[in-house]
Scaffold this motif. Structure first.
Motif, PDB file in Angstrom:
ATOM      1  N   LEU A  21      -5.081  -8.047   8.776  1.00 58.05           N
ATOM      2  CA  LEU A  21      -5.460  -8.310  10.166  1.00 58.05           C
ATOM      3  C   LEU A  21      -6.941  -8.657  10.272  1.00 58.05           C
ATOM      4  O   LEU A  21      -7.314  -9.599  10.973  1.00 58.05           O
ATOM      5  CB  LEU A  21      -5.129  -7.092  11.044  1.00 58.05           C
ATOM      6  CG  LEU A  21      -3.644  -6.822  11.273  1.00 58.05           C
ATOM      7  CD1 LEU A  21      -3.438  -5.510  12.019  1.00 58.05           C
ATOM      8  CD2 LEU A  21      -2.987  -7.976  12.018  1.00 58.05           C
ATOM      9  N   LEU A  22      -7.777  -7.906   9.556  1.00 60.94           N
ATOM     10  CA  LEU A  22      -9.214  -8.189   9.592  1.00 60.94           C
ATOM     11  C   LEU A  22      -9.520  -9.537   8.936  1.00 60.94           C
ATOM     12  O   LEU A  22     -10.432 -10.248   9.364  1.00 60.94           O
ATOM     13  CB  LEU A  22     -10.004  -7.074   8.911  1.00 60.94           C
ATOM     14  CG  LEU A  22      -9.953  -5.704   9.614  1.00 60.94           C
ATOM     15  CD1 LEU A  22     -10.664  -4.653   8.786  1.00 60.94           C
ATOM     16  CD2 LEU A  22     -10.539  -5.796  11.009  1.00 60.94           C
ATOM     17  N   ASN A  23      -8.758  -9.884   7.918  1.00 62.23           N
ATOM     18  CA  ASN A  23      -8.951 -11.156   7.228  1.00 62.23           C
ATOM     19  C   ASN A  23      -8.561 -12.331   8.123  1.00 62.23           C
ATOM     20  O   ASN A  23      -9.227 -13.356   8.149  1.00 62.23           O
ATOM     21  CB  ASN A  23      -8.140 -11.164   5.929  1.00 62.23           C
ATOM     22  CG  ASN A  23      -8.575 -12.248   4.970  1.00 62.23           C
ATOM     23  OD1 ASN A  23      -9.739 -12.593   4.881  1.00 62.23           O
ATOM     24  ND2 ASN A  23      -7.617 -12.781   4.237  1.00 62.23           N
ATOM     25  N   ILE A  50     -13.877  -7.301   7.316  1.00 60.90           N
ATOM     26  CA  ILE A  50     -13.486  -7.251   5.910  1.00 60.90           C
ATOM     27  C   ILE A  50     -14.634  -7.775   5.035  1.00 60.90           C
ATOM     28  O   ILE A  50     -15.346  -8.701   5.427  1.00 60.90           O
ATOM     29  CB  ILE A  50     -12.178  -8.059   5.680  1.00 60.90           C
ATOM     30  CG1 ILE A  50     -11.593  -7.778   4.296  1.00 60.90           C
ATOM     31  CG2 ILE A  50     -12.396  -9.538   5.932  1.00 60.90           C
ATOM     32  CD1 ILE A  50     -10.160  -8.274   4.135  1.00 60.90           C
ATOM     33  N   THR A  51     -14.820  -7.167   3.877  1.00 62.62           N
ATOM     34  CA  THR A  51     -15.825  -7.627   2.914  1.00 62.62           C
ATOM     35  C   THR A  51     -15.175  -8.611   1.942  1.00 62.62           C
ATOM     36  O   THR A  51     -13.950  -8.788   1.943  1.00 62.62           O
ATOM     37  CB  THR A  51     -16.395  -6.436   2.114  1.00 62.62           C
ATOM     38  OG1 THR A  51     -15.331  -5.855   1.340  1.00 62.62           O
ATOM     39  CG2 THR A  51     -17.030  -5.388   3.023  1.00 62.62           C
ATOM     40  N   GLU A  52     -15.975  -9.227   1.100  1.00 59.23           N
ATOM     41  CA  GLU A  52     -15.437 -10.142   0.078  1.00 59.23           C
ATOM     42  C   GLU A  52     -14.490  -9.398  -0.860  1.00 59.23           C
ATOM     43  O   GLU A  52     -13.436  -9.918  -1.222  1.00 59.23           O
ATOM     44  CB  GLU A  52     -16.564 -10.821  -0.697  1.00 59.23           C
ATOM     45  CG  GLU A  52     -17.300 -11.885   0.097  1.00 59.23           C
ATOM     46  CD  GLU A  52     -16.377 -12.967   0.668  1.00 59.23           C
ATOM     47  OE1 GLU A  52     -15.497 -13.466  -0.071  1.00 59.23           O
ATOM     48  OE2 GLU A  52     -16.533 -13.310   1.856  1.00 59.23           O
ATOM     49  N   SER A  53     -14.859  -8.169  -1.254  1.00 54.24           N
ATOM     50  CA  SER A  53     -13.953  -7.412  -2.133  1.00 54.24           C
ATOM     51  C   SER A  53     -12.682  -7.021  -1.382  1.00 54.24           C
ATOM     52  O   SER A  53     -11.602  -6.947  -1.973  1.00 54.24           O
ATOM     53  CB  SER A  53     -14.648  -6.189  -2.736  1.00 54.24           C
ATOM     54  OG  SER A  53     -15.162  -5.351  -1.735  1.00 54.24           O
ATOM     55  N   GLY A  54     -12.785  -6.802  -0.075  1.00 57.11           N
ATOM     56  CA  GLY A  54     -11.597  -6.535   0.736  1.00 57.11           C
ATOM     57  C   GLY A  54     -10.687  -7.747   0.791  1.00 57.11           C
ATOM     58  O   GLY A  54      -9.457  -7.624   0.727  1.00 57.11           O
ATOM     59  N   LYS A  55     -11.287  -8.929   0.903  1.00 55.05           N
ATOM     60  CA  LYS A  55     -10.494 -10.164   0.911  1.00 55.05           C
ATOM     61  C   LYS A  55      -9.762 -10.340  -0.421  1.00 55.05           C
ATOM     62  O   LYS A  55      -8.593 -10.741  -0.447  1.00 55.05           O
ATOM     63  CB  LYS A  55     -11.386 -11.372   1.178  1.00 55.05           C
ATOM     64  CG  LYS A  55     -11.889 -11.441   2.601  1.00 55.05           C
ATOM     65  CD  LYS A  55     -12.811 -12.632   2.803  1.00 55.05           C
ATOM     66  CE  LYS A  55     -13.353 -12.634   4.228  1.00 55.05           C
ATOM     67  NZ  LYS A  55     -14.259 -13.760   4.484  1.00 55.05           N
ATOM     68  N   GLU A  56     -10.442 -10.021  -1.511  1.00 53.30           N
ATOM     69  CA  GLU A  56      -9.817 -10.134  -2.832  1.00 53.30           C
ATOM     70  C   GLU A  56      -8.674  -9.126  -2.978  1.00 53.30           C
ATOM     71  O   GLU A  56      -7.603  -9.462  -3.478  1.00 53.30           O
ATOM     72  CB  GLU A  56     -10.863  -9.942  -3.932  1.00 53.30           C
ATOM     73  CG  GLU A  56     -10.344 -10.189  -5.323  1.00 53.30           C
ATOM     74  CD  GLU A  56      -9.722 -11.565  -5.531  1.00 53.30           C
ATOM     75  OE1 GLU A  56      -8.686 -11.651  -6.232  1.00 53.30           O
ATOM     76  OE2 GLU A  56     -10.236 -12.575  -4.991  1.00 53.30           O
ATOM     77  N   GLU A  57      -8.909  -7.903  -2.532  1.00 54.64           N
ATOM     78  CA  GLU A  57      -7.871  -6.849  -2.575  1.00 54.64           C
ATOM     79  C   GLU A  57      -6.653  -7.291  -1.769  1.00 54.64           C
ATOM     80  O   GLU A  57      -5.515  -7.146  -2.202  1.00 54.64           O
ATOM     81  CB  GLU A  57      -8.443  -5.545  -2.018  1.00 54.64           C
ATOM     82  CG  GLU A  57      -7.444  -4.431  -1.874  1.00 54.64           C
ATOM     83  CD  GLU A  57      -7.390  -3.518  -3.069  1.00 54.64           C
ATOM     84  OE1 GLU A  57      -6.448  -2.715  -3.126  1.00 54.64           O
ATOM     85  OE2 GLU A  57      -8.258  -3.605  -3.953  1.00 54.64           O
ATOM     86  N   PHE A  58      -6.895  -7.818  -0.568  1.00 56.10           N
ATOM     87  CA  PHE A  58      -5.796  -8.279   0.271  1.00 56.10           C
ATOM     88  C   PHE A  58      -5.048  -9.431  -0.388  1.00 56.10           C
ATOM     89  O   PHE A  58      -3.817  -9.461  -0.396  1.00 56.10           O
ATOM     90  CB  PHE A  58      -6.288  -8.696   1.661  1.00 56.10           C
ATOM     91  CG  PHE A  58      -5.194  -9.301   2.484  1.00 56.10           C
ATOM     92  CD1 PHE A  58      -4.150  -8.516   2.950  1.00 56.10           C
ATOM     93  CD2 PHE A  58      -5.169 -10.661   2.752  1.00 56.10           C
ATOM     94  CE1 PHE A  58      -3.112  -9.076   3.684  1.00 56.10           C
ATOM     95  CE2 PHE A  58      -4.140 -11.230   3.474  1.00 56.10           C
ATOM     96  CZ  PHE A  58      -3.112 -10.433   3.949  1.00 56.10           C
TER      97      PHE A  58
END
Length: 175
Positions: free
Chosen positions: A10-12, A72-80
């Motif tokens: 959702l944040l992405n 969302i952070t860049e690492s959050g985007k990668e995790e997602f």
């Protein structure tokens, strides 16, 4: 998908959101296929922030309490991205209604009909809500896949309503 993956998604896709906005999306756009609420949201947001997958901006408001907007952070985007691309899991239906009917031989007389009518009313309300909301969401922009998930929900409710109506008719006719 797990709650953390849904919040990251959702944040992405939506950008910065408050916990309240996340809850609103879960209970309006996603409720026909995901069950989550405040009890899941805030602990998950705290853990995601601790893990560096999201961050929050505290926004001061005049005459209102300040609010936290999560991003969302860049690492959050990668995790997602990793999570959303994993193989899908089979659906699991959890239904108090179906469990009670499964044990229908132990229900008091008339209870099965009562439960069928209650569930029919719920499903018709869910269908109506989803149809009403779809036009609003569509007007605010939806992807084809988001529209598909809403239409899937609509067809699901139509099918369930039909099955309940048929079983209710049989019960009331004395089968």
């Amino acid at each position: 998908m797990k709650g953390k993956d849904i919040i990251l998604g959702l944040l992405n896709s939506k950008g910065g959101l408050t916990g309240y906005q996340i809850n609103d999306i879960l209970h309006s756009q996603l409720r026909h296929f995901y069950d989550g609420g405040f009890g899941m949201i805030y602990p998950t947001l705290k853990n995601l922030e601790k893990d560096g997958l999201i961050y929050k901006d505290r926004i001061e408001q005049e005459d209102k309490p300040s609010k936290n907007v999560f991003f969302i952070t860049e690492s959050g985007k990668e995790e997602f991205k990793q999570s959303v691309n994993k193989k899908t899991e089979p659906d699991i239906i959890k239904s108090d209604f179906l469990m009670k009917l499964y044990f229908g031989e132990f229900l008091e007389p008339g209870k099965a009909i009562e439960f069928l009518k209650e569930e029919l009313h719920r499903k018709k309300a869910d269908l109506s809500d989803l149809k009403d909301n779809l036009s609003n969401w569509d007007a605010n922009g939806m992807s084809d896949d988001q529209r598909f998930s809403a239409k899937y929900g609509i067809e699901y409710y139509k099918a369930v309503i039909k099955v309940i109506e048929e079983h209710l008719k049989n019960k009331m006719d004395g089968d």
